[in-house]
Design a protein around this motif. Structure first.
Motif, PDB file in Angstrom:
ATOM      1  N   ARG A   1       0.763  -0.972  -0.175  1.00 54.06           N
ATOM      2  CA  ARG A   1      -0.336   0.178   0.250  1.00 54.06           C
ATOM      3  C   ARG A   1       0.626   1.625   0.034  1.00 54.06           C
ATOM      4  O   ARG A   1       0.946   1.562  -0.517  1.00 54.06           O
ATOM      5  CB  ARG A   1      -1.344   0.066   1.036  1.00 54.06           C
ATOM      6  CG  ARG A   1      -1.838   1.365   1.289  1.00 54.06           C
ATOM      7  CD  ARG A   1      -2.971   1.263   2.432  1.00 54.06           C
ATOM      8  NE  ARG A   1      -3.666   0.472   1.956  1.00 54.06           N
ATOM      9  CZ  ARG A   1      -4.742   0.301   1.937  1.00 54.06           C
ATOM     10  NH1 ARG A   1      -5.601   1.759   1.177  1.00 54.06           N
ATOM     11  NH2 ARG A   1      -6.223  -0.342   1.162  1.00 54.06           N
ATOM     12  N   PRO A   2       2.007   1.022   0.859  1.00 53.88           N
ATOM     13  CA  PRO A   2       2.913   1.990   0.759  1.00 53.88           C
ATOM     14  C   PRO A   2       3.581   3.284  -0.359  1.00 53.88           C
ATOM     15  O   PRO A   2       3.189   4.145  -0.736  1.00 53.88           O
ATOM     16  CB  PRO A   2       3.483   2.237   1.998  1.00 53.88           C
ATOM     17  CG  PRO A   2       2.988   1.470   3.003  1.00 53.88           C
ATOM     18  CD  PRO A   2       2.243   0.253   2.199  1.00 53.88           C
TER      19      PRO A   2
ATOM     20  N   GLU B   1       0.747   3.649  -2.983  1.00 47.91           N
ATOM     21  CA  GLU B   1       0.594   5.801  -2.791  1.00 47.91           C
ATOM     22  C   GLU B   1       1.503   6.650  -3.528  1.00 47.91           C
ATOM     23  O   GLU B   1       0.959   7.411  -3.385  1.00 47.91           O
ATOM     24  CB  GLU B   1       0.385   5.439  -1.398  1.00 47.91           C
ATOM     25  CG  GLU B   1      -1.191   4.896  -0.362  1.00 47.91           C
ATOM     26  CD  GLU B   1      -1.276   4.837   0.838  1.00 47.91           C
ATOM     27  OE1 GLU B   1       0.057   4.757   2.030  1.00 47.91           O
ATOM     28  OE2 GLU B   1      -2.620   4.315   1.216  1.00 47.91           O
ATOM     29  N   ARG B   2       2.798   6.107  -3.318  1.00 46.07           N
ATOM     30  CA  ARG B   2       3.632   6.525  -3.230  1.00 46.07           C
ATOM     31  C   ARG B   2       3.562   6.920  -4.649  1.00 46.07           C
ATOM     32  O   ARG B   2       3.987   8.175  -5.593  1.00 46.07           O
ATOM     33  CB  ARG B   2       5.101   6.195  -2.748  1.00 46.07           C
ATOM     34  CG  ARG B   2       6.570   7.025  -3.665  1.00 46.07           C
ATOM     35  CD  ARG B   2       7.446   5.261  -3.083  1.00 46.07           C
ATOM     36  NE  ARG B   2       8.751   6.994  -4.211  1.00 46.07           N
ATOM     37  CZ  ARG B   2       9.313   7.251  -3.468  1.00 46.07           C
ATOM     38  NH1 ARG B   2       9.305   6.697  -2.256  1.00 46.07           N
ATOM     39  NH2 ARG B   2      10.804   7.807  -3.416  1.00 46.07           N
TER      40      ARG B   2
ATOM     41  N   THR C   1       1.289   6.704  -6.898  1.00 48.82           N
ATOM     42  CA  THR C   1       0.227   8.034  -7.487  1.00 48.82           C
ATOM     43  C   THR C   1      -0.029   9.426  -6.660  1.00 48.82           C
ATOM     44  O   THR C   1       0.324  10.122  -7.294  1.00 48.82           O
ATOM     45  CB  THR C   1      -0.932   7.344  -6.386  1.00 48.82           C
ATOM     46  OG1 THR C   1      -1.342   5.967  -7.160  1.00 48.82           O
ATOM     47  CG2 THR C   1      -2.763   8.055  -6.944  1.00 48.82           C
ATOM     48  N   SER C   2       1.461   9.747  -5.755  1.00 53.55           N
ATOM     49  CA  SER C   2       1.861  10.829  -5.053  1.00 53.55           C
ATOM     50  C   SER C   2       2.021  11.477  -6.373  1.00 53.55           C
ATOM     51  O   SER C   2       2.171  12.600  -7.064  1.00 53.55           O
ATOM     52  CB  SER C   2       1.880  10.792  -3.849  1.00 53.55           C
ATOM     53  OG  SER C   2       3.286  10.531  -4.008  1.00 53.55           O
TER      54      SER C   2
ATOM     55  N   SER D   1      -8.677   6.306  -5.397  1.00 51.63           N
ATOM     56  CA  SER D   1      -7.868   5.601  -4.372  1.00 51.63           C
ATOM     57  C   SER D   1      -8.587   4.082  -4.526  1.00 51.63           C
ATOM     58  O   SER D   1      -8.391   3.900  -3.762  1.00 51.63           O
ATOM     59  CB  SER D   1      -8.792   7.057  -3.435  1.00 51.63           C
ATOM     60  OG  SER D   1      -9.909   6.828  -4.003  1.00 51.63           O
TER      61      SER D   1
ATOM     62  N   ILE E   1      -6.379   1.527  -5.438  1.00 51.29           N
ATOM     63  CA  ILE E   1      -4.741   1.808  -4.583  1.00 51.29           C
ATOM     64  C   ILE E   1      -5.357   0.895  -3.317  1.00 51.29           C
ATOM     65  O   ILE E   1      -4.485  -0.842  -3.773  1.00 51.29           O
ATOM     66  CB  ILE E   1      -4.801   2.723  -3.662  1.00 51.29           C
ATOM     67  CG1 ILE E   1      -4.336   3.981  -4.805  1.00 51.29           C
ATOM     68  CG2 ILE E   1      -3.897   2.680  -2.609  1.00 51.29           C
ATOM     69  CD1 ILE E   1      -3.907   5.011  -4.837  1.00 51.29           C
ATOM     70  N   ASP E   2      -6.975   0.760  -3.158  1.00 53.04           N
ATOM     71  CA  ASP E   2      -7.312  -0.166  -2.234  1.00 53.04           C
ATOM     72  C   ASP E   2      -7.196  -1.116  -2.263  1.00 53.04           C
ATOM     73  O   ASP E   2      -7.645  -2.046  -2.070  1.00 53.04           O
ATOM     74  CB  ASP E   2      -8.872   0.313  -1.979  1.00 53.04           C
ATOM     75  CG  ASP E   2      -9.301   1.881  -0.764  1.00 53.04           C
ATOM     76  OD1 ASP E   2      -7.623   2.240  -0.518  1.00 53.04           O
ATOM     77  OD2 ASP E   2      -9.640   2.631  -1.038  1.00 53.04           O
TER      78      ASP E   2
END
Length: 121
Positions: free
Chosen positions: A9-10, A13-14, A16-17, A24, A27-28
């Motif tokens: 997950r991290p 998220e990275r 995507t950022s 989202s 990602i989930d």
């Protein structure tokens, strides 16, 4: 690249950022389903993402070689693949135990072999 289950997950998220390619809910779903892949199995997800105002295919594969340690691979257009590889390298470099560069480089080579260096949208 090999991840601990808690790192999936991290990393997503990275990614995507930095690249703004996943929603989202993607990602989930990916984080949940990647860590649930049974040992000695491969999961595969196909997404249509927007990268530089173009729709491009993104295939994510996760091979669970050991409990809680998925190997995650991304297959996509070469330009986006380069950006994903850069983020994988940066993520690996920031980990307390750095993954060998050969692990990251092999993913890119696999991308080239599978796609012949070309992915069309």
């Amino acid at each position: 690249m090999n991840f601990g289950s808690e790192e999936v997950r991290p990393f997503l998220e990275r990614l995507t950022s930095k690249l703004c390619i996943l929603q989202s809910n993607d990602i989930d779903r990916l984080a949940r389903e990647i860590v649930a892949v049974p040992v000695q199995r491969v999961g595969r997800w196909r997404l249509d993402v927007t990268y530089r105002q173009r729709h491009v295919p993104l295939e994510v594969r996760a091979a669970m070689e050991d409990v809680d340690a998925p190997d995650v691979y991304f297959f996509t257009a070469p330009e986006l693949a380069d950006q994903i590889q850069a983020e994988m390298r940066a993520f690996a470099d920031e980990r307390s135990v750095t993954a060998p560069r050969s692990v990251v480089e092999a993913n890119f080579l696999w991308l080239l072999l599978v796609t012949g260096g070309q992915v069309t949208s």
